[in-house]
Each structure stands twice: as structure tokens, then as C-alpha cells.
Design an enzyme around this catalytic site. Structure first.
Site, PDB file in Angstrom:
ATOM      1  N   GLU A   1      -5.535  -4.587   2.643  1.00  0.00           N
ATOM      2  CA  GLU A   1      -5.592  -3.122   2.736  1.00  0.00           C
ATOM      3  C   GLU A   1      -4.174  -2.577   2.817  1.00  0.00           C
ATOM      4  O   GLU A   1      -3.273  -3.235   3.356  1.00  0.00           O
ATOM      5  CB  GLU A   1      -6.390  -2.721   3.993  1.00  0.00           C
ATOM      6  CG  GLU A   1      -6.438  -1.215   4.224  1.00  0.00           C
ATOM      7  CD  GLU A   1      -7.487  -0.777   5.237  1.00  0.00           C
ATOM      8  OE1 GLU A   1      -8.208  -1.630   5.788  1.00  0.00           O
ATOM      9  OE2 GLU A   1      -7.586   0.452   5.466  1.00  0.00           O
TER      10      GLU A   1
ATOM     11  N   ASN B   1     -10.431   1.721   5.605  1.00  0.00           N
ATOM     12  CA  ASN B   1     -10.338   3.149   5.898  1.00  0.00           C
ATOM     13  C   ASN B   1      -9.358   3.842   4.955  1.00  0.00           C
ATOM     14  O   ASN B   1      -9.543   5.018   4.619  1.00  0.00           O
ATOM     15  CB  ASN B   1      -9.882   3.356   7.346  1.00  0.00           C
ATOM     16  CG  ASN B   1     -10.885   2.802   8.347  1.00  0.00           C
ATOM     17  OD1 ASN B   1     -12.050   2.573   8.016  1.00  0.00           O
ATOM     18  ND2 ASN B   1     -10.445   2.589   9.573  1.00  0.00           N
TER      19      ASN B   1
ATOM     20  N   ASN C   1     -16.137   2.942   1.705  1.00  0.00           N
ATOM     21  CA  ASN C   1     -15.976   2.068   2.871  1.00  0.00           C
ATOM     22  C   ASN C   1     -16.469   2.778   4.128  1.00  0.00           C
ATOM     23  O   ASN C   1     -16.065   3.927   4.385  1.00  0.00           O
ATOM     24  CB  ASN C   1     -14.491   1.733   3.050  1.00  0.00           C
ATOM     25  CG  ASN C   1     -14.223   0.934   4.314  1.00  0.00           C
ATOM     26  OD1 ASN C   1     -14.606  -0.230   4.402  1.00  0.00           O
ATOM     27  ND2 ASN C   1     -13.595   1.554   5.305  1.00  0.00           N
ATOM     28  N   GLU C   2     -17.310   2.129   4.897  1.00  0.00           N
ATOM     29  CA  GLU C   2     -17.726   2.595   6.237  1.00  0.00           C
ATOM     30  C   GLU C   2     -17.950   4.103   6.281  1.00  0.00           C
ATOM     31  O   GLU C   2     -17.406   4.799   7.159  1.00  0.00           O
ATOM     32  CB  GLU C   2     -16.691   2.166   7.287  1.00  0.00           C
ATOM     33  CG  GLU C   2     -16.608   0.662   7.449  1.00  0.00           C
ATOM     34  CD  GLU C   2     -15.778   0.199   8.658  1.00  0.00           C
ATOM     35  OE1 GLU C   2     -15.109   1.016   9.291  1.00  0.00           O
ATOM     36  OE2 GLU C   2     -15.832  -1.014   8.951  1.00  0.00           O
TER      37      GLU C   2
ATOM     38  N   GLU D   1     -16.207  -7.397   5.594  1.00  0.00           N
ATOM     39  CA  GLU D   1     -15.202  -7.395   6.669  1.00  0.00           C
ATOM     40  C   GLU D   1     -15.783  -8.208   7.816  1.00  0.00           C
ATOM     41  O   GLU D   1     -16.814  -7.829   8.373  1.00  0.00           O
ATOM     42  CB  GLU D   1     -14.872  -5.979   7.152  1.00  0.00           C
ATOM     43  CG  GLU D   1     -14.032  -5.188   6.170  1.00  0.00           C
ATOM     44  CD  GLU D   1     -13.562  -3.839   6.711  1.00  0.00           C
ATOM     45  OE1 GLU D   1     -13.329  -3.738   7.933  1.00  0.00           O
ATOM     46  OE2 GLU D   1     -13.443  -2.903   5.903  1.00  0.00           O
TER      47      GLU D   1
ATOM     48  N   GLN E   1      -8.170  -9.474   7.854  1.00  0.00           N
ATOM     49  CA  GLN E   1      -7.651  -9.294   6.506  1.00  0.00           C
ATOM     50  C   GLN E   1      -6.831 -10.538   6.147  1.00  0.00           C
ATOM     51  O   GLN E   1      -7.102 -11.579   6.731  1.00  0.00           O
ATOM     52  CB  GLN E   1      -6.832  -8.017   6.447  1.00  0.00           C
ATOM     53  CG  GLN E   1      -7.695  -6.781   6.788  1.00  0.00           C
ATOM     54  CD  GLN E   1      -7.040  -5.451   6.477  1.00  0.00           C
ATOM     55  OE1 GLN E   1      -5.986  -5.341   5.891  1.00  0.00           O
ATOM     56  NE2 GLN E   1      -7.718  -4.375   6.907  1.00  0.00           N
TER      57      GLN E   1
HETATM   58  O1  AHR Z   1      -9.972  -4.023   8.784  1.00  0.00           O
HETATM   59  C1  AHR Z   1      -9.508  -2.950   9.550  1.00  0.00           C
HETATM   60  C2  AHR Z   1     -10.414  -1.734   9.449  1.00  0.00           C
HETATM   61  O2  AHR Z   1     -11.641  -2.027  10.068  1.00  0.00           O
HETATM   62  C3  AHR Z   1     -10.805  -1.317   8.057  1.00  0.00           C
HETATM   63  O3  AHR Z   1      -9.868  -0.467   7.463  1.00  0.00           O
HETATM   64  C4  AHR Z   1     -12.089  -0.582   8.289  1.00  0.00           C
HETATM   65  O4  AHR Z   1     -12.941  -0.646   7.191  1.00  0.00           O
HETATM   66  C5  AHR Z   1     -12.667  -1.223   9.532  1.00  0.00           C
HETATM   67  O5  AHR Z   1     -13.056  -0.280  10.458  1.00  0.00           O
END
Ligand code: AHR
Length: 514
Positions: A27, A72, A172-173, A292, A351
Site C-alpha cells: 500500500e 485505505n 476497500n473496507e 488482509e 503488508q
Molecule cells: O493494512 C493496513 C490497513 O488496514 C489498510 O489500509 C486497511 O484496509 C485496513 O484497515
């Protein structure tokens, strides 16, 4: 501890692991990209600024698919900012991580990095501040061969051939209030459906993952998946899941037991997806993209570790230092994923570098392996094949696991966590049977007997353990190999029977030649 017994039969398998099960995630966050995979001027950097020392560790780890650019971050990202002449790319405020994004690295550089590392790219589109139009334009820019303004733009930028990206995330989320332009399930479901239609009209070969709940503890979990899939069922192949385990309470047995909640989460999402299919009398099965997963808590709710004031470029945030017990919980997650290989056909460790990551770097300096590097390496390199159905007879323990909602504690009862968590993977091409075994007892050795019916001539190929009396031990630049695998000595094989003694609080990998 009394003897723990495992039984399985060569003919009875849960499923075969999908290559995408062994993925990770990059990310635009902290020093994941800048100072992580990309650092022009670093002594090991290649002509494109890719750190070769990091690439070497990534090749060792062998992730198969890489999710990018968020997270995010993607919910405020204009993909157009990251393509074209580098000197002309805009600098923007990133509201996800309160930093400045220079856009020096973008989609085309990411694709080149993936090719260099031999990894399949997985791109996420922005369904937060943007929507279907930007998403379909990005697919056209990346995957259309030529003859249109966007595909020719890619070619003038220096990438003549289409990128052929097959796997895409629809945002995402989007259920999380922390997300830029978070949505209700109905709002997101509609936008995701329309984006998906257009993206597939441009390239029918792509596969799509709809965004599921950002965690099992979200208040909308369940209804979110149900509503989103009612809208997107005909247009997507996957629904996503995210989980981060924690040990906020300093309760190691509960931390290690919490891995079993990942099993529940997977089974619940399968049930919801199949209920949506049943209502439609459809035989289509939506697969799960666990895109994730990791341990993350020390740098999660701690503002100083999460935000650096003054909108810096690539601040050192979310740089979680993993210890021995984190590696155990992490190994448990690998076992959960393997044991659901029939439905979890994509997964991404979140990550890859510096940000909650198995690989750490010093800007201008060396790179090293965190403790969690090792179970991922074992999972990724030895976990491919047919995952067998196991019967496990192990003593259990009860635990209460705290998964707080913001500042408010929220406890989950885990009444019977078996001390042994195990997965057995048969690779019939290579001719190996690999046992991944986590001993969750902190005090006792575990005598283990495995009856591997249908494998008459087993022989030990390698047996490894990751364990240390000090569960708080970490790797660092000064001591990069403080935690590393050692041989597991007490393994005996006779015909179809394997006997081993697993040390207390240990991650073990026993690879047998078949
Ligand atoms: O991986 C860190 C963050 O965790 C990511 O940006 C988000 O998708 C999750 O809340």
C-alpha cells in the site's frame, strides 16, 4: 501432555490450494513503497529504483499475488496521478495516512516491480471518492491493447503491451467509518455492481473481488455481505475478508486461540455467500479473498505510531516489530487458510515491507527478516498442494479474547481451543507430505502421533521448528537472525506412522518424502 493424535487418509482432501492463496500487499502507506520496495539512490537500487536487497527477500518469501495500491489509501486515489512523466505527477495530501503522496511510483512501476519479482498483480480501484467511471478507465488504460485514447496513453508512457491484470478489488473496507466516502451496504453494492459490469465489458477475462466487512467484529458484519452479494453476485468471483489479530490484553493463550476465530469468520462468510446463491437457485460459488490478514495491534490505535504531524512524505508509521509469539499466532493463521483451501482461493498477508510486514528496511541501509517472515515462507513454499481432511484428538483449553471496538473492550469466548492446530498438505507432483503444526501449550511438550493412511513409505525430508523460551524475542538490524528456524530433532517415521515431540509454544514444519 497426553499423546495428541492426528489421522488422515490420502484420498480425502479439503481441496487443492489456489496459487493466489500465498499473496501479500503493498500500500502507499508509510515506508512500504518509498524506502521499502522503491528507493532510488539506495546502494542496491536498480535502474528503476527497485531495491534489489528487498527483491531478493521477496523472492525468498515467494508471494504469488500482490495487492496494490491500498488499503485505505485507494479510497482517495486518482490512478491518473501515478502515470506519465514522473516530473509532471502531482503531489497530493493522502487523507488515509495523513501524509504527502508524491506519486513518483504508480501503476506502471508497480507492474514492472511485479514482473521483476515474478508475482501476479492485483489492482484495487477507488470506489470511495470515485466510482465506476474511473474504474473502467483504469481497466482500459491497463488492459486494452491500443487504438483508444487511454490505451494509447499507456503506450506513450512507455508500456506498449497491455498489462493484462486479471485480478481486481472493487474498493476497500467501504463499511468502515475511517474510509474516505464510506458507504452503506446498499450504496456500495450498487456502485460495485455498476463498476464491475463496465470493467468486465472492457475486459471479460478479469476476476473481481467485492469488498466484504473490514472485520468480523464490525456491527454490520453478515448483513453487509448479504446485501453486497445480492447486488454483485452475478458480476464478481470473490468477496473479501480482513482480520488483524492482537494481544492487547497480554494474554498469550487467548492470543493464540484467537486464530480459531479466523476459521469461524471464513465459515460464516461461506454460509452467507451460499445463502445468497441458494435464494437465487444458483450453483455458482463465490470464493473468498482473505486479502488482509496479519497480527497488528501495537501500532494500530496508538496515534503517535499511526500519524506523524506535518504531512510528511513516507513517514515511518505502522512499523510493527514482531516477536516470537506473534510468529506463532501468524503460523496459526496460515493453518486456518490452508484448512479452507476449498473456498479461500486468494489471500494477502498485509503488508510486505516496513508497514506491519515480514521484511524491514533501513532507508539507505540493510533489509532484514522479521519473525513472521519464517512461517510465511514455510506456508508459501511448502503449503502448495492437496490439503487433507484431518481428525485431531488433542486436549483443549478455554480462553477469552479481547477484540476492542475503538477504546471499548469486546470479549469473545473461545470454549475449546485444541492445543494442536495442524494442516497436512500433499504435493503429489513433487512427492511430499508436509505437516504444519502449532503447539499452543506454553508449558508442555506435545507428543504427537500421526496416522497417515495411504502413505506407506514415508521418510523425513526436513523437519523445522520456530521456538524460543523468550516469547518476546524479536529480530532487528543488529540481530537479524535472533529468531530463525532450527531443526526439529525428535521425529520418527515407521511406514504410515509419524511420531514427533513438539516443543512448548512452537511452530513446526515436518516435510516427508512420499
Ligand atoms: O493494512 C493496513 C490497513 O488496514 C489498510 O489500509 C486497511 O484496509 C485496513 O484497515
Amino acid at each position: 501432555m497426553r499423546n495428541v493424535e492426528v489421522r488422515f487418509h490420502r484420498d480425502f482432501a479439503i481441496g487443492t490450494t489456489h496459487p493466489r492463496l500465498f499473496g501479500a500487499f503493498i500500500e502507499h502507506l508509510g515506508r512500504c513503497v518509498y524506502g521499502g520496495i522503491f528507493e532510488p539512490g539506495h546502494p542496491t537500487a536498480d535502474a528503476q529504483g527497485f531495491r534489489k536487497d528487498v527483491l531478493d527477500l521477496v523472492r525468498e518469501l515467494q508471494p504469488t499475488v500482490m495487492r496494490y495500491p491500498g488499503g485505505n489509501f485507494v479510497s482517495g486515489y486518482n490512478w491518473e496521478d501515478g502515470v506519465g512523466p514522473v516530473g509532471e505527477r502531482p503531489r497530493r495530501l493522502d487523507l488515509a495516512w495523513m501524509s504527502t503522496e508524491t506519486n513518483e511510483f504508480g501503476t506502471n512501476e508497480f507492474i514492472d516491480w511485479c514482473r521483476a519479482a515474478d508475482i501476479e498483480p492485483m489492482l484495487a480501484v477507488n470506489l470511495g471518492t470515485r466510482g465506476g467511471d474511473a474504474a473502467r478507465n483504469m481497466v482500459e488504460y491497463c488492459n486494452h491493447p491500443g487504438g483508444t485514447t487511454l490505451s494509447e496513453l499507456r503506450r506513450t508512457h512507455g508500456w506498449d503491451k497491455p498489462h493484462g491484470v486479471k485480478f481486481w478489488c472493487l474498493g476497500n473496507e467501504m463499511d468502515g467509518p475511517w474510509q474516505m466516502e464510506a458507504k452503506t451496504a446498499t450504496e456500495y453494492g450498487r456502485i460495485a455492481q455498476e463498476a464491475a459490469k463496465m470493467m468486465k465489458w472492457i475486459d471479460p477475462s478479469i476476476e473481481l473481488a467485492a469488498a466484504g466487512s473490514s472485520g468480523r467484529r464490525m456491527p454490520t458484519f453478515g448483513t453487509w455481505e448479504d446485501t453486497v452479494l445480492q447486488h454483485t453476485f452475478d458480476h464478481v468471483e470473490y468477496i473479501s475478508l480482513h482480520t488483524y489479530l492482537n494481544n492487547y490484553d497480554q494474554d498469550t493463550p487467548a492470543f493464540l486461540a484467537s486464530v480459531d476465530l479466523m476459521d469461524h469468520f471464513i465459515e460464516e462468510v461461506v454460509a452467507i455467500a451460499d445463502a445468497v446463491a441458494a435464494r437465487r437457485r444458483s450453483s455458482k460459488r463465490i470464493m473468498l479473498s482473505f486479502d488482509e490478514w496479519n497480527v497488528w495491534y501495537r501500532t494500530r490505535r496508538n496515534r503517535a505510531a499511526r500519524v506523524k504531524e506535518g504531512w510528511p512524505v513516507a513517514p515511518p508509521i505502522l512499523e510493527e516489530i514482531y516477536n516470537m509469539e506473534d510468529a506463532l499466532a501468524f503460523g496459526g493463521c496460515c493453518i486456518s487458510l490452508l484448512n479452507h483451501a476449498d473456498r479461500v482461493t486468494a489471500a494477502c498477508l498485509a503488508q510486505l515491507v516496513n508497514v506491519i510486514a515480514p521484511i524491514m528496511t533501513e532507508t539507505g541501509g540493510p533489509a532484514w527478516r522479521q519473525t513472521i517472515f519464517w512461517p510465511f515462507l514455510h506456508f508459501s513454499r511448502m503449503g502448495r498442494g492437496r490439503v487433507l481432511r484431518t481428525e485431531i484428538s488433542s486436549p483443549t483449553y478455554s480462553a477469552r479474547y479481547n477484540d476492542p471496538q475503538g477504546p471499548i473492550n469486546d470479549y469473545y469466548d473461545i470454549p475449546a481451543a485444541p492445543y494442536l492446530k495442524l494442516s497436512a498438505v500433499h504435493d503429489d507432483k513433487v512427492g511430499t507430505l508436509t505437516l504444519f503444526a502449532l503447539n499452543r501449550s506454553l508449558e508442555e511438550e506435545m507428543p504427537l502421533t500421526v496416522a497417515a493412511t495411504g502413505f506407506p513409505k514415508l521418510a523425513v525430508k526436513q523437519a523445522l521448528q520456530l521456538c524460543d523460551r523468550d516469547l518476546t524475542a524479536v529480530n532487528s538490524k543488529a540481530q537479524p537472525d535472533r529468531i530463525a528456524p532450527k531443526p526439529l530433532s525428535k521425529v520418527k517415521v515407521a511406514g504410515e506412522t509419524v511420531e514427533a515431540v513438539l516443543p512448548p509454544a512452537s511452530w513446526n514444519v515436518i516435510q516427508l518424502a512420499v
